[in-house]
Enzyme design. Structure first.
Site, PDB file in Angstrom:
ATOM      1  N   TYR A   9     -13.542  18.319 -15.914  1.00  0.00           N
ATOM      2  CA  TYR A   9     -14.061  16.946 -16.000  1.00  0.00           C
ATOM      3  C   TYR A   9     -15.215  16.756 -14.998  1.00  0.00           C
ATOM      4  CZ  TYR A   9     -14.584  12.024 -15.061  1.00  0.00           C
ATOM      5  OH  TYR A   9     -15.136  10.798 -14.835  1.00  0.00           O
ATOM      6  N   ARG A  49       0.836  -1.212   0.000  1.00  0.00           N
ATOM      7  CA  ARG A  49       0.000   0.000   0.000  1.00  0.00           C
ATOM      8  C   ARG A  49       0.869   1.261   0.000  1.00  0.00           C
ATOM      9  NH1 ARG A  49      -1.591   2.203   4.588  1.00  0.00           N
ATOM     10  NH2 ARG A  49      -2.215   0.288   5.622  1.00  0.00           N
ATOM     11  N   ASP A  94      -4.382  19.484 -13.676  1.00  0.00           N
ATOM     12  CA  ASP A  94      -4.753  18.196 -14.249  1.00  0.00           C
ATOM     13  C   ASP A  94      -4.224  18.202 -15.690  1.00  0.00           C
ATOM     14  OD1 ASP A  94      -6.042  16.056 -15.499  1.00  0.00           O
ATOM     15  OD2 ASP A  94      -7.797  16.195 -14.205  1.00  0.00           O
ATOM     16  N   LYS A 130      -6.036   7.323 -19.389  1.00  0.00           N
ATOM     17  CA  LYS A 130      -6.137   7.933 -20.716  1.00  0.00           C
ATOM     18  C   LYS A 130      -4.830   7.737 -21.482  1.00  0.00           C
ATOM     19  CE  LYS A 130     -10.217   9.310 -19.352  1.00  0.00           C
ATOM     20  NZ  LYS A 130     -10.277   8.874 -17.984  1.00  0.00           N
TER      21      LYS A 130
HETATM   22  N1  LCS Z   1      -9.186  14.153 -15.104  1.00  0.00           N
HETATM   23  C1  LCS Z   1      -9.634  14.244 -16.363  1.00  0.00           C
HETATM   24  C2  LCS Z   1      -9.275  15.436 -17.195  1.00  0.00           C
HETATM   25  C3  LCS Z   1     -10.449  13.237 -16.875  1.00  0.00           C
HETATM   26  O1  LCS Z   1     -10.893  13.357 -18.137  1.00  0.00           O
HETATM   27  C4  LCS Z   1     -10.789  12.128 -16.053  1.00  0.00           C
HETATM   28  C5  LCS Z   1     -11.684  11.040 -16.536  1.00  0.00           C
HETATM   29  C6  LCS Z   1     -10.307  12.087 -14.742  1.00  0.00           C
HETATM   30  C7  LCS Z   1      -9.491  13.112 -14.303  1.00  0.00           C
HETATM   31  C8  LCS Z   1     -10.631  10.962 -13.803  1.00  0.00           C
HETATM   32  O2  LCS Z   1      -9.888   9.842 -14.116  1.00  0.00           O
HETATM   33  P1  LCS Z   1     -10.341   8.328 -13.809  1.00  0.00           P
HETATM   34  O3  LCS Z   1     -10.650   8.266 -12.350  1.00  0.00           O
HETATM   35  O4  LCS Z   1     -11.524   8.029 -14.646  1.00  0.00           O
HETATM   36  O5  LCS Z   1      -9.115   7.541 -14.166  1.00  0.00           O
HETATM   37  N2  LCS Z   1     -12.393  11.354 -17.685  1.00  0.00           N
HETATM   38  C9  LCS Z   1     -13.344  10.662 -18.242  1.00  0.00           C
HETATM   39  C10 LCS Z   1     -14.123  11.123 -19.338  1.00  0.00           C
HETATM   40  O6  LCS Z   1     -14.026  12.231 -19.871  1.00  0.00           O
HETATM   41  N3  LCS Z   1     -14.954  10.181 -19.690  1.00  0.00           N
HETATM   42  O7  LCS Z   1     -14.853   9.078 -18.897  1.00  0.00           O
HETATM   43  C11 LCS Z   1     -13.853   9.323 -17.876  1.00  0.00           C
END
Ligand code: LCS
Length: 384
Positions: free
Chosen positions: A98, A46, A170, A195
């Site tokens: 987001y 962890r 971000d 991503k």
């Molecule tokens: N930051 C950005 C800019 C994102 O687009 C996303 C997810 C996250 C943080 C969060 O990341 P995750 O926890 O999903 O790994 N964006 C998404 C979107 O635009 N569509 O589905 C997920």
């Protein structure tokens, strides 16, 4: 080393026993002590793990940070950073952000006594105006999801620094290949490695990268306390994916630019959002603070929700799905999918309309993607 070389070589911890060329997976939860206080640098997964540490070294090097943490999701990374704040603190964040980050800030944090002001961050003066005596964090998302709005990173970090306020960026959309916010004054960078960094739509993951050691200590405490680490298996997959980040980003950008140009002249399209277009109002800023324009294109179809629905039903090469940044092309309807956590009022303020579609071209041939969108827009026109 240049990014292409760093991405392949940094953090690749070869094992001493068999001289493997790639990083082994250490799925162990715990590590043996040979005496009280004596181990080989790891005690419990962890807190730290050799496979995960390999990935963390790689991402820290790509982002020019001093320390990095790989997390179980992008939201785990964001939560870990935000929970270094306390009750009574205030955040300034962009209103085009987001949907999951909005959900956390607007629906969860107020219960912990942390308030957020959502502003149009395209104008740095709006940040100055939104700062309060209890503001402890300015949240930056540039380019933003889903409208590709840009924040002037140097201007905003200067404003925040003068007031002793921490800045977090971000960097999921641009990736360290096109933009390195820590070099421009930001204190902490977060990613959804789900991503582009992993890039193959097969891992949910995140990362936090800190510029200096004081902030790193706070984040490290939260990371261990909250248990937001990713598994060694997931870290291994992301380390495998990140090696081709530069080449994939070039391909994504080539496709995004071709699609944006095609959409711009299309009679069925109301508006195109892509910082690489000559018509984008923030193109000069993009050229100043990024070394590329990224891989995401959003556009508004003429005819609103019904035209958007018809277009989405007709795509064949693009897949209708949330997420982005994988090798395969995805398309989504922001208002009902990635940004459904926003209230209709918050979406209206941000400029997210019912006709807005967000494309994440993969690494396919651009002509196949354009032909697909072309026939999809044609069916949208027929049905409306
Ligand atoms: N930051 C950005 C800019 C994102 O687009 C996303 C997810 C996250 C943080 C969060 O990341 P995750 O926890 O999903 O790994 N964006 C998404 C979107 O635009 N569509 O589905 C997920």
């Amino acid at each position: 080393m240049r990014p292409e070389t760093k991405a392949v070589h940094t953090g690749v911890r070869k094992d001493d026993q068999y001289n493997s060329v790639i990083t082994p997976i250490y799925p162990t939860t715990t590590f043996e002590y040979t005496d009280i206080g004596k181990n080989k640098g790891f005690d419990y997964t962890r807190c730290a793990n050799p496979t995960r540490q390999g990935l963390e070294e790689n991402i820290a090097a790509l982002e020019s940070g001093t320390a990095a943490w790989a997390t179980a999701s992008g939201m785990a990374a964001i939560s870990t950073v935000i929970l270094t704040l306390r009750s009574g603190d205030h955040i300034v964040a962009p209103r085009d952000i987001y949907g999951g980050s909005f959900r956390l800030m607007a629906k969860v944090l107020p219960g912990l006594g942390i308030q957020t002001s959502f502003i149009d961050m395209r104008e740095p003066e709006n940040v100055s105006a939104a700062l309060r005596s209890n503001t402890k964090m300015v949240w930056i998302e540039t380019p933003s999801n889903p409208l590709l709005y840009l924040t002037d990173v140097e201007a905003v970090t200067k404003i925040a620094r003068e007031k002793g306020v921490m800045t977090v960026a971000d960097n999921t959309f641009a990736t360290p290949y096109f933009q390195r916010p820590l070099e421009q004054g930001v204190d902490v960078v977060v990613h959804s490695t789900t991503k582009y960094i992993n890039g193959h739509s097969d891992v949910i993951g995140g990362a936090i990268i800190a510029k200096d050691e004081t902030i790193a200590r706070h984040i490290n405490l939260m990371y261990r306390a909250l248990g937001t680490a990713c598994s060694p298996f997931d870290a291994w997959l992301v380390l495998r994916g990140v090696k081709t980040l530069p080449q994939r980003m070039e391909a994504h950008q080539r496709n995004a630019m071709a699609i944006a140009r095609f959409l711009q002249g299309h009679p069925g399209v109301e508006k195109v959002f892509y910082p690489g277009l000559e018509s984008h109002p923030q193109r000069e800023l993009a050229k100043r603070q990024m070394s590329g324009f990224g891989g995401i294109v959003s556009f508004e179809v003429k005819g609103g929700l019904e035209a958007a629905r018809a277009c989405l039903k007709a795509v064949k090469v693009f897949t209708l799905a949330v997420s982005l940044g994988g090798v395969e092309a995805l398309i989504e309807h922001a208002a009902t999918m990635s940004h459904d956590a926003m209230t209709p009022e918050a979406r209206a303020r941000a400029g997210i309309t019912d006709g807005l579609l967000r494309c994440s071209p993969g690494i396919e041939h651009p002509d196949d993607l354009i032909e697909d969108l072309s026939q999809a827009l044609e069916s949208a026109k027929v049905r409306t």
